[in-house]
Design an enzyme around this catalytic site. Structure first.
Site, PDB file in Angstrom:
ATOM      1  N   SER A 203       0.791  -1.221   0.000  1.00 41.45           N
ATOM      2  CA  SER A 203       0.000   0.000   0.000  1.00 41.45           C
ATOM      3  C   SER A 203       0.827   1.277   0.000  1.00 41.45           C
ATOM      4  O   SER A 203       0.328   2.312  -0.420  1.00 41.45           O
ATOM      5  CB  SER A 203      -0.981   0.001   1.175  1.00 41.45           C
ATOM      6  OG  SER A 203      -0.330  -0.315   2.375  1.00 41.45           O
ATOM      7  N   HIS A 231      -5.654  -3.366  -2.548  1.00 42.13           N
ATOM      8  CA  HIS A 231      -5.339  -2.397  -3.617  1.00 42.13           C
ATOM      9  C   HIS A 231      -5.246  -3.062  -4.987  1.00 42.13           C
ATOM     10  O   HIS A 231      -4.776  -2.437  -5.939  1.00 42.13           O
ATOM     11  CB  HIS A 231      -4.022  -1.681  -3.300  1.00 42.13           C
ATOM     12  CG  HIS A 231      -4.067  -0.907  -2.025  1.00 42.13           C
ATOM     13  ND1 HIS A 231      -4.544   0.375  -1.942  1.00 42.13           N
ATOM     14  CD2 HIS A 231      -3.727  -1.263  -0.764  1.00 42.13           C
ATOM     15  CE1 HIS A 231      -4.479   0.792  -0.687  1.00 42.13           C
ATOM     16  NE2 HIS A 231      -3.983  -0.187   0.053  1.00 42.13           N
ATOM     17  N   LYS A 261     -12.185   0.474  -1.461  1.00 40.04           N
ATOM     18  CA  LYS A 261     -11.236   1.217  -2.304  1.00 40.04           C
ATOM     19  C   LYS A 261     -11.797   1.290  -3.729  1.00 40.04           C
ATOM     20  O   LYS A 261     -12.720   2.066  -3.945  1.00 40.04           O
ATOM     21  CB  LYS A 261      -9.853   0.586  -2.184  1.00 40.04           C
ATOM     22  CG  LYS A 261      -9.363   0.610  -0.710  1.00 40.04           C
ATOM     23  CD  LYS A 261      -7.929   0.214  -0.547  1.00 40.04           C
ATOM     24  CE  LYS A 261      -7.543  -0.054   0.901  1.00 40.04           C
ATOM     25  NZ  LYS A 261      -7.620   1.090   1.803  1.00 40.04           N
TER      26      LYS A 261
END
Ligand SMILES: Cc1ncc(COP(=O)(O)O)c(C=O)c1O
Length: 411
Positions: A203, A231, A261
């Protein structure tokens, strides 16, 4: 209120954080998450900025049809779930979401948690106990680290993405296991149990775990492999399925992810074999002992995943933007590598300098936060730029030129 006692518990830590430039405060954003936002200034005014700091990589949060679908779900299902999943909270949207995640990830089944943090903590602490061994990349996310601590398993931290170091750690753990005297009450744990766990996209660095090698090492050593695709989901692979699609290889045994996300909703998940999901439903404490997410949030996550499925061009736009931005920075003389994900780290080093550059960028209309210790190692402070599918080329070129100028000004 006893201020003296509050001081004893809090004052030193706060003073140290201030002295080390690691004190945290929050900025107030006055507009919805998008590639342009307005933030609240200390003088009461608003400032408009290009946002290069969002995890909403596909910029789905503001798409009218997705907002409308969530609003409809609120009207149908109300504002909250009213119970834990195992009592009364398990509503139709939760089940539809889990079916959709399994389909999207190409897995037999899935289970959702209220956050990705809870998914990691609950999964690791359910799978592993004090007689087990966990092998963890040194740059893994805090939620993985907390899950490991909670499990009380013996943890070997291997060097970042260093597969030789991982293999060394597994050999060392096996040697320790073979010589270890088990307490009598635990003798049923006669076989070595090891879990390898890693972020799929790191990240703060934006680089990728080496899934093909991890699969080989896990197989050769009879270890379980868990990857955290927080991610990666919606970002990696031609259609945003994640790391396995990116490499064109098999899946890990345990795939964790977040819906907060690229999916632009809230919640975490685990996808994998049915037996794994049945186990987590029975054993993961962060699934069992908490109220289910609001059904409307589950419905929103489900609709947004279907949208990603139907719009692979959005994933491609994101990838094209990352390539353009990294090349633009390189042309301007900024030291960055081409990122394989949506995260572009611009390493500055010194904490105070990173803060100064970030503040000057903000004055110039660009929001990129400075990430400092303890989120990254001391002396590794950085600007963490993250891109969206909807950034325009003009925005990205302006940002690259301004970043280069300000870094040079702050030398
Ligand atoms: C790698 C990684 N895992 C897990 C999480 C936690 O996900 P969530 O925000 O859904 O709790 C994050 C970030 O928040 C993350 O970066």
């Amino acid at each position: 209120m006893n201020e003296r006692i509050i001081d004893i518990f809090t004052k030193d830590a706060l003073e140290t954080a201030r002295a080390n430039n690691t004190y945290r405060s929050m900025r107030l954003v006055e507009t919805p998450e998008s590639s342009r936002v307005k933030i609240h200034m200390p003088n009461g005014a608003s400032q408009e900025l290009i946002l290069l700091a969002s995890n909403s990589y596909l910029d789905l949060a503001n798409i009218p049809e997705l907002k409308q679908a969530m609003a409809n779900a609120v009207l149908e299902w109300g504002t909250g779930s009213g119970g834990a999943r195992l009592t009364t909270g398990n509503k139709t949207p939760h089940q539809e979401l889990e079916e959709e995640i399994a389909k999207f990830k190409g897995e037999e089944s899935s289970i959702t948690f209220n956050t990705g943090y809870m998914a990691n903590v609950g999964t690791i602490s359910a799978l592993c106990g004090k007689n087990d061994f966990i092998f963890s990349d040194e740059l893994n996310h805090a939620s993985i680290i907390d899950g490991i601590r909670l499990s009380r398993a013996k943890c070997f931290v291997y060097k970042h993405n260093d597969m030789a170091d991982l293999e060394r750690a597994i050999l060392a753990a096996k040697a320790e296991f073979n010589t270890h005297e088990m307490p009598a009450e635990n003798r049923d744990f006669s076989a070595f149990r090891g879990l390898i766990v890693t972020d799929a996209v790191f990240s703060m660095d934006g680089d990728l775990a080496n899934l093909p090698e991890l699969l080989r090492i896990a197989k050769e050593n009879d270890c379980l492999l868990m990857i955290d695709e927080a991610h990666a989901t919606g970002v990696l692979g031609k259609t945003g399925r994640g790391l396995a699609e990116h490499y064109g290889c098999a899946h890990a045994d345990v795939t964790v992810g977040t819906l907060s996300k690229a999916v632009a909703a809230e919640g975490g998940f685990v996808a994998g074999k049915q037996q794994l999901i049945d186990f987590l439903r029975n054993m993961a404490r962060s699934f069992i002992f908490t109220t289910a997410m609001a059904p409307a949030v589950a419905a929103a996550a489900c609709n947004n995943l279907r949208y990603i499925d139907a719009h692979p061009e959005r994933v491609q736009n994101l990838r094209d933007n990352v390539k353009f931005f990294c090349e633009a920075l390189q042309r301007e003389g900024v030291n960055v590598e081409q990122s394989p994900s949506a995260i572009v780290p611009i390493v500055i080093g010194d904490e105070a300098r990173a803060l100064e550059i970030s503040a000057k960028l903000q004055n110039a209309g660009i929001l990129i936060p400075a990430i400092r210790y303890p989120t990254v190692a001391k002396g590794q402070a950085r600007l963490r730029a993250s891109l969206m599918a909807t950034h325009t080329r003009e925005q990205l070129q302006t940002a690259a030129t301004t970043i280069a100028q300000i870094i040079n000004d702050c030398l």
